[in-house]
Design an enzyme around this catalytic site. Structure first.
Site, PDB file in Angstrom:
ATOM      1  N   PRO A  36      -3.894  11.406   5.874  1.00 53.58           N
ATOM      2  CA  PRO A  36      -4.432  11.199   4.517  1.00 53.58           C
ATOM      3  C   PRO A  36      -5.943  11.014   4.527  1.00 53.58           C
ATOM      4  O   PRO A  36      -6.505  10.434   5.452  1.00 53.58           O
ATOM      5  CB  PRO A  36      -3.774   9.881   4.058  1.00 53.58           C
TER       6      PRO A  36
ATOM      7  N   TYR B 263      -9.559  11.735  10.470  1.00 56.71           N
ATOM      8  CA  TYR B 263     -10.495  11.620  11.603  1.00 56.71           C
ATOM      9  C   TYR B 263      -9.773  11.470  12.946  1.00 56.71           C
ATOM     10  O   TYR B 263     -10.419  11.324  13.981  1.00 56.71           O
ATOM     11  CB  TYR B 263     -11.522  10.505  11.371  1.00 56.71           C
TER      12      TYR B 263
ATOM     13  N   SER C  95     -15.378  -6.703  20.347  1.00 54.59           N
ATOM     14  CA  SER C  95     -14.900  -7.393  21.551  1.00 54.59           C
ATOM     15  C   SER C  95     -13.663  -6.647  22.059  1.00 54.59           C
ATOM     16  O   SER C  95     -13.031  -5.891  21.306  1.00 54.59           O
ATOM     17  CB  SER C  95     -14.503  -8.831  21.192  1.00 54.59           C
TER      18      SER C  95
ATOM     19  N   GLY D 115       0.783  -1.236   0.000  1.00 50.16           N
ATOM     20  CA  GLY D 115       0.000   0.000   0.000  1.00 50.16           C
ATOM     21  C   GLY D 115       0.813   1.284   0.000  1.00 50.16           C
ATOM     22  O   GLY D 115       1.795   1.432  -0.740  1.00 50.16           O
TER      23      GLY D 115
ATOM     24  N   PRO E 183      -8.900   9.426   1.607  1.00 53.90           N
ATOM     25  CA  PRO E 183      -8.900   8.111   0.955  1.00 53.90           C
ATOM     26  C   PRO E 183      -7.876   7.963  -0.178  1.00 53.90           C
ATOM     27  O   PRO E 183      -7.853   8.759  -1.115  1.00 53.90           O
ATOM     28  CB  PRO E 183     -10.324   7.973   0.394  1.00 53.90           C
TER      29      PRO E 183
HETATM   30  C1  HXC Z   1     -15.364  -6.785  14.151  1.00 54.23           C
HETATM   31  C2  HXC Z   1     -13.273  -7.784  14.062  1.00 54.23           C
HETATM   32  C3  HXC Z   1     -13.173  -7.511  12.674  1.00 54.23           C
HETATM   33  C4  HXC Z   1     -14.266  -6.835  12.042  1.00 54.23           C
HETATM   34  C5  HXC Z   1     -11.357  -8.531  13.312  1.00 54.23           C
HETATM   35  N1  HXC Z   1     -12.134  -8.409  14.391  1.00 54.23           N
HETATM   36  N2  HXC Z   1     -11.965  -7.972  12.240  1.00 54.23           N
HETATM   37  N3  HXC Z   1     -14.346  -7.422  14.796  1.00 54.23           N
HETATM   38  N4  HXC Z   1     -15.334  -6.496  12.828  1.00 54.23           N
HETATM   39  N5  HXC Z   1     -14.251  -6.543  10.745  1.00 54.23           N
HETATM   40  C6  HXC Z   1     -11.824  -8.928  15.732  1.00 54.23           C
HETATM   41  C7  HXC Z   1     -11.682 -10.431  15.746  1.00 54.23           C
HETATM   42  O1  HXC Z   1     -12.949 -11.073  15.803  1.00 54.23           O
HETATM   43  C8  HXC Z   1     -10.862 -10.661  17.016  1.00 54.23           C
HETATM   44  O2  HXC Z   1     -11.639 -10.568  18.180  1.00 54.23           O
HETATM   45  C9  HXC Z   1      -9.960  -9.439  17.040  1.00 54.23           C
HETATM   46  O3  HXC Z   1     -10.564  -8.455  16.176  1.00 54.23           O
HETATM   47  C10 HXC Z   1      -8.579  -9.750  16.499  1.00 54.23           C
HETATM   48  O4  HXC Z   1      -8.750 -10.315  15.217  1.00 54.23           O
HETATM   49  P1  HXC Z   1      -7.596 -11.171  14.506  1.00 54.23           P
HETATM   50  O5  HXC Z   1      -8.035 -11.460  13.112  1.00 54.23           O
HETATM   51  O6  HXC Z   1      -7.193 -12.296  15.385  1.00 54.23           O
HETATM   52  O7  HXC Z   1      -6.428 -10.074  14.554  1.00 54.23           O
HETATM   53  P2  HXC Z   1      -5.112  -9.972  13.759  1.00 54.23           P
HETATM   54  O8  HXC Z   1      -4.831 -11.191  12.944  1.00 54.23           O
HETATM   55  O9  HXC Z   1      -4.107  -9.517  14.719  1.00 54.23           O
HETATM   56  O10 HXC Z   1      -5.451  -8.798  12.691  1.00 54.23           O
HETATM   57  C11 HXC Z   1      -5.514  -7.446  13.057  1.00 54.23           C
HETATM   58  C12 HXC Z   1      -6.644  -6.737  12.290  1.00 54.23           C
HETATM   59  C13 HXC Z   1      -6.566  -7.015  10.767  1.00 54.23           C
HETATM   60  C14 HXC Z   1      -6.518  -5.252  12.620  1.00 54.23           C
HETATM   61  C15 HXC Z   1      -7.983  -7.269  12.821  1.00 54.23           C
HETATM   62  O11 HXC Z   1      -7.592  -6.310  10.099  1.00 54.23           O
HETATM   63  C16 HXC Z   1      -5.238  -6.659  10.180  1.00 54.23           C
HETATM   64  O12 HXC Z   1      -4.292  -7.438  10.206  1.00 54.23           O
HETATM   65  N6  HXC Z   1      -5.090  -5.409   9.605  1.00 54.23           N
HETATM   66  C17 HXC Z   1      -3.816  -4.926   9.060  1.00 54.23           C
HETATM   67  C18 HXC Z   1      -3.956  -4.115   7.807  1.00 54.23           C
HETATM   68  C19 HXC Z   1      -5.033  -3.024   7.827  1.00 54.23           C
HETATM   69  O13 HXC Z   1      -5.930  -3.025   8.679  1.00 54.23           O
HETATM   70  N7  HXC Z   1      -4.944  -2.093   6.844  1.00 54.23           N
HETATM   71  C20 HXC Z   1      -5.902  -1.020   6.743  1.00 54.23           C
HETATM   72  C21 HXC Z   1      -5.311   0.241   7.256  1.00 54.23           C
HETATM   73  S1  HXC Z   1      -6.294   1.582   6.664  1.00 54.23           S
HETATM   74  P3  HXC Z   1     -12.232 -11.886  18.944  1.00 54.23           P
HETATM   75  O14 HXC Z   1     -12.817 -11.327  20.203  1.00 54.23           O
HETATM   76  O15 HXC Z   1     -13.264 -12.447  18.015  1.00 54.23           O
HETATM   77  O16 HXC Z   1     -11.095 -12.815  19.167  1.00 54.23           O
HETATM   78  C22 HXC Z   1      -6.412   2.757   7.903  1.00 54.23           C
HETATM   79  C23 HXC Z   1      -7.100   4.079   7.643  1.00 54.23           C
HETATM   80  C24 HXC Z   1      -7.923   4.113   6.414  1.00 54.23           C
HETATM   81  O17 HXC Z   1      -5.950   2.576   8.950  1.00 54.23           O
HETATM   82  C25 HXC Z   1      -8.784   5.368   6.307  1.00 54.23           C
HETATM   83  C26 HXC Z   1      -9.489   5.392   4.970  1.00 54.23           C
HETATM   84  C27 HXC Z   1     -10.031   6.738   4.636  1.00 54.23           C
HETATM   85  P1  NAP Z   2      -2.070  -1.526   4.255  1.00 57.99           P
HETATM   86  O1  NAP Z   2      -1.448  -1.812   2.933  1.00 57.99           O
HETATM   87  O2  NAP Z   2      -2.981  -2.544   4.831  1.00 57.99           O
HETATM   88  O3  NAP Z   2      -0.907  -1.178   5.282  1.00 57.99           O
HETATM   89  C1  NAP Z   2      -0.848  -1.588   6.592  1.00 57.99           C
HETATM   90  C2  NAP Z   2       0.513  -2.212   6.825  1.00 57.99           C
HETATM   91  O4  NAP Z   2       0.698  -2.422   8.222  1.00 57.99           O
HETATM   92  C3  NAP Z   2       0.701  -3.558   6.139  1.00 57.99           C
HETATM   93  O5  NAP Z   2       1.893  -3.560   5.396  1.00 57.99           O
HETATM   94  C4  NAP Z   2       0.803  -4.554   7.292  1.00 57.99           C
HETATM   95  O6  NAP Z   2       1.713  -5.597   6.965  1.00 57.99           O
HETATM   96  C5  NAP Z   2       1.318  -3.667   8.415  1.00 57.99           C
HETATM   97  N1  NAP Z   2       0.916  -4.178   9.724  1.00 57.99           N
HETATM   98  C6  NAP Z   2      -0.341  -4.434  10.153  1.00 57.99           C
HETATM   99  N2  NAP Z   2      -0.320  -4.938  11.396  1.00 57.99           N
HETATM  100  C7  NAP Z   2       0.984  -4.988  11.765  1.00 57.99           C
HETATM  101  C8  NAP Z   2       1.638  -5.406  12.938  1.00 57.99           C
HETATM  102  N3  NAP Z   2       0.958  -5.885  13.991  1.00 57.99           N
HETATM  103  N4  NAP Z   2       2.995  -5.335  12.990  1.00 57.99           N
HETATM  104  C9  NAP Z   2       3.698  -4.856  11.942  1.00 57.99           C
HETATM  105  N5  NAP Z   2       3.118  -4.428  10.804  1.00 57.99           N
HETATM  106  C10 NAP Z   2       1.784  -4.500  10.710  1.00 57.99           C
HETATM  107  O7  NAP Z   2      -2.941  -0.175   4.205  1.00 57.99           O
HETATM  108  P2  NAP Z   2      -2.582   1.309   3.713  1.00 57.99           P
HETATM  109  O8  NAP Z   2      -3.861   1.872   3.225  1.00 57.99           O
HETATM  110  O9  NAP Z   2      -1.398   1.333   2.841  1.00 57.99           O
HETATM  111  O10 NAP Z   2      -2.257   2.036   5.093  1.00 57.99           O
HETATM  112  C11 NAP Z   2      -0.992   2.602   5.353  1.00 57.99           C
HETATM  113  C12 NAP Z   2      -1.136   3.711   6.377  1.00 57.99           C
HETATM  114  O11 NAP Z   2      -1.935   4.769   5.851  1.00 57.99           O
HETATM  115  C13 NAP Z   2      -1.801   3.281   7.676  1.00 57.99           C
HETATM  116  O12 NAP Z   2      -1.204   3.942   8.765  1.00 57.99           O
HETATM  117  C14 NAP Z   2      -3.210   3.782   7.514  1.00 57.99           C
HETATM  118  O13 NAP Z   2      -3.856   3.993   8.747  1.00 57.99           O
HETATM  119  C15 NAP Z   2      -2.949   5.080   6.783  1.00 57.99           C
HETATM  120  N6  NAP Z   2      -4.103   5.601   6.056  1.00 57.99           N
HETATM  121  C16 NAP Z   2      -4.512   5.018   4.920  1.00 57.99           C
HETATM  122  C17 NAP Z   2      -5.556   5.579   4.231  1.00 57.99           C
HETATM  123  C18 NAP Z   2      -6.042   5.010   2.928  1.00 57.99           C
HETATM  124  O14 NAP Z   2      -7.030   5.519   2.390  1.00 57.99           O
HETATM  125  N7  NAP Z   2      -5.397   4.017   2.365  1.00 57.99           N
HETATM  126  C19 NAP Z   2      -6.213   6.717   4.730  1.00 57.99           C
HETATM  127  C20 NAP Z   2      -5.773   7.257   5.934  1.00 57.99           C
HETATM  128  C21 NAP Z   2      -4.703   6.711   6.587  1.00 57.99           C
HETATM  129  P3  NAP Z   2       1.572  -7.107   7.536  1.00 57.99           P
HETATM  130  O15 NAP Z   2       0.178  -7.534   7.283  1.00 57.99           O
HETATM  131  O16 NAP Z   2       2.617  -7.865   6.777  1.00 57.99           O
HETATM  132  O17 NAP Z   2       1.897  -7.021   8.999  1.00 57.99           O
END
Ligand code: HXC
Ligand code: NAP
Length: 284
Positions: free
Chosen positions: A192, A151, A109, A22, A194
């Site tokens: 940022p 936000y 949760s 990303g 979207p």
């Molecule tokens: C409700 C959820 C859920 C969902 C997970 N959980 N997804 N609850 N709705 N959609 C709950 C699970 O049920 C579990 O609780 C707990 O969260 C942990 O879930 P795991 O899958 O075991 O966690 P983990 O493998 O550590 O994954 C972490 C994660 C996952 C945050 C849940 O989404 C992830 O790995 N994300 C990394 C990348 C990411 O999120 N990128 C987007 C960034 S964009 P229970 O109680 O059931 O055990 C951003 C800003 C964007 O930040 C802004 C846009 C404008």
């Molecule tokens: P993304 O590709 O999902 O990036 C998230 C990264 O975080 C992944 O590379 C993931 O890699 C890493 N990560 C997640 N959990 C981690 C952990 N426990 N330990 C170490 N690394 C972890 O999403 P993105 O959109 O590019 O987001 C990048 C940044 O921009 C984030 O801070 C997000 O909040 C911010 N942001 C994004 C947007 C948007 O519109 N895209 C808007 C506002 C802010 P692994 O899964 O390999 O760990």
């Protein structure tokens, strides 16, 4: 869209968490173009290694991959030790790793809350603290860039753990800019709007109907391009921004200006409706 002199980051070592996907990957590519050496770290070591190989071949610069879960403070210490030892120093840190998803808050949760707070707030804090201690002890300057969200300041329903965690990151950015300026450590944040990425889109804009709801609130009527954010990040990592610290830079096509203005919903009023309103006003 290149807007800097070549080699403006020559030989600087920058650590980017979440740098394999990303926006993280897009920033890494811009830093490499500008001459930096980069370390990328996240949970998926295999993915990082293949990205590191691809990018080091593409740009002819070193990219070092290291696995870490930033929620684990001891693992963060070991990761930073490994990168520091490998390069001999680290000059900059981008706290980009994040976790997020949409959900009504009452459905969450405690583990779901912890997952997001752990990655975003604790992870950012652990990486910054570990590196900051090293910079202070070694008496060398450092620069930190935290990736926040718009936000973080306004708050937002349906992503409440993320909003709370990112608000903490912004508070940490400003607080440490004040405290560590005397050590020549600068900290800034980017907020940022979207930007399409697989990680964000699959979790936050999972259907075309949900995405459509957002399109209307961006005055520039488009989402961000990765290069636009990467250029801002590059500026903040270079010495061109040497007097900039404690600041949060919004890059959102005007979205937060739009959502913050009570009367901006009048975008929906048609020219015919405005004619009718004007006629009513003239009639008194
Ligand atoms: C409700 C959820 C859920 C969902 C997970 N959980 N997804 N609850 N709705 N959609 C709950 C699970 O049920 C579990 O609780 C707990 O969260 C942990 O879930 P795991 O899958 O075991 O966690 P983990 O493998 O550590 O994954 C972490 C994660 C996952 C945050 C849940 O989404 C992830 O790995 N994300 C990394 C990348 C990411 O999120 N990128 C987007 C960034 S964009 P229970 O109680 O059931 O055990 C951003 C800003 C964007 O930040 C802004 C846009 C404008
Ligand atoms: P993304 O590709 O999902 O990036 C998230 C990264 O975080 C992944 O590379 C993931 O890699 C890493 N990560 C997640 N959990 C981690 C952990 N426990 N330990 C170490 N690394 C972890 O999403 P993105 O959109 O590019 O987001 C990048 C940044 O921009 C984030 O801070 C997000 O909040 C911010 N942001 C994004 C947007 C948007 O519109 N895209 C808007 C506002 C802010 P692994 O899964 O390999 O760990």
């Amino acid at each position: 869209m290149q807007m800097f002199k070549d080699n403006v980051l020559k030989d600087k070592v920058i650590l980017v968490t979440g740098g394999g996907t990303g926006l993280g990957r897009s920033m890494v590519e811009r830093f490499l173009e500008l001459g930096a050496k980069v370390a990328i770290s996240s949970r998926r070591k295999e993915l990082l290694e293949s990205v590191a190989l691809e990018l080091s071949e593409k740009y002819g610069r070193e990219v070092y991959a290291v696995g870490v879960d930033v929620r684990d403070a001891a693992a963060v210490t070991a990761m930073i030790e490994e990168v520091w030892t490998h390069f001999g120093q680290i000059d900059g840190l981008v706290n980009n790793a994040a976790g997020n998803f949409i959900s009504p808050t009452e459905r969450l949760s405690p583990r779901a809350v912890d997952a997001v707070l752990g990655i975003v707030l604790h992870g950012t804090f652990y990486c910054t603290l570990e590196l900051g201690k090293r910079w202070i002890a070694a008496k060398i300057p450092g620069v930190v860039l935290n990736i926040a969200t718009t936000y973080a300041t306004s708050g937002s329903g349906y992503v409440v753990p993320s909003a709370a965690a990112k608000a903490g990151v912004v508070a940490m950015t400003k607080s440490l800019a004040a405290e560590w300026g005397k050590y020549q450590i600068r900290l800034n944040a980017i907020a940022p709007g979207p930007f399409p990425t697989e990680g964000a889109w699959t979790r936050l804009m999972p259907t075309p109907e949900i995405k459509e709801l957002f399109d209307k609130q961006i005055p520039l009527r488009r989402v961000g391009e990765h290069g636009e954010l990467a250029n801002l990040a590059a500026y903040l990592m270079t010495d061109y921004s040497g007097f900039v610290t404690g600041s949060v830079f919004t890059i959102d096509g005007g979205e937060s200006a739009w959502t913050g203005g009570e009367f901006n919903v009048l975008d929906e009023v048609t020219p015919q409706q405005w004619d009718a309103l004007e006629a009513m006003r003239k009639k008194g």
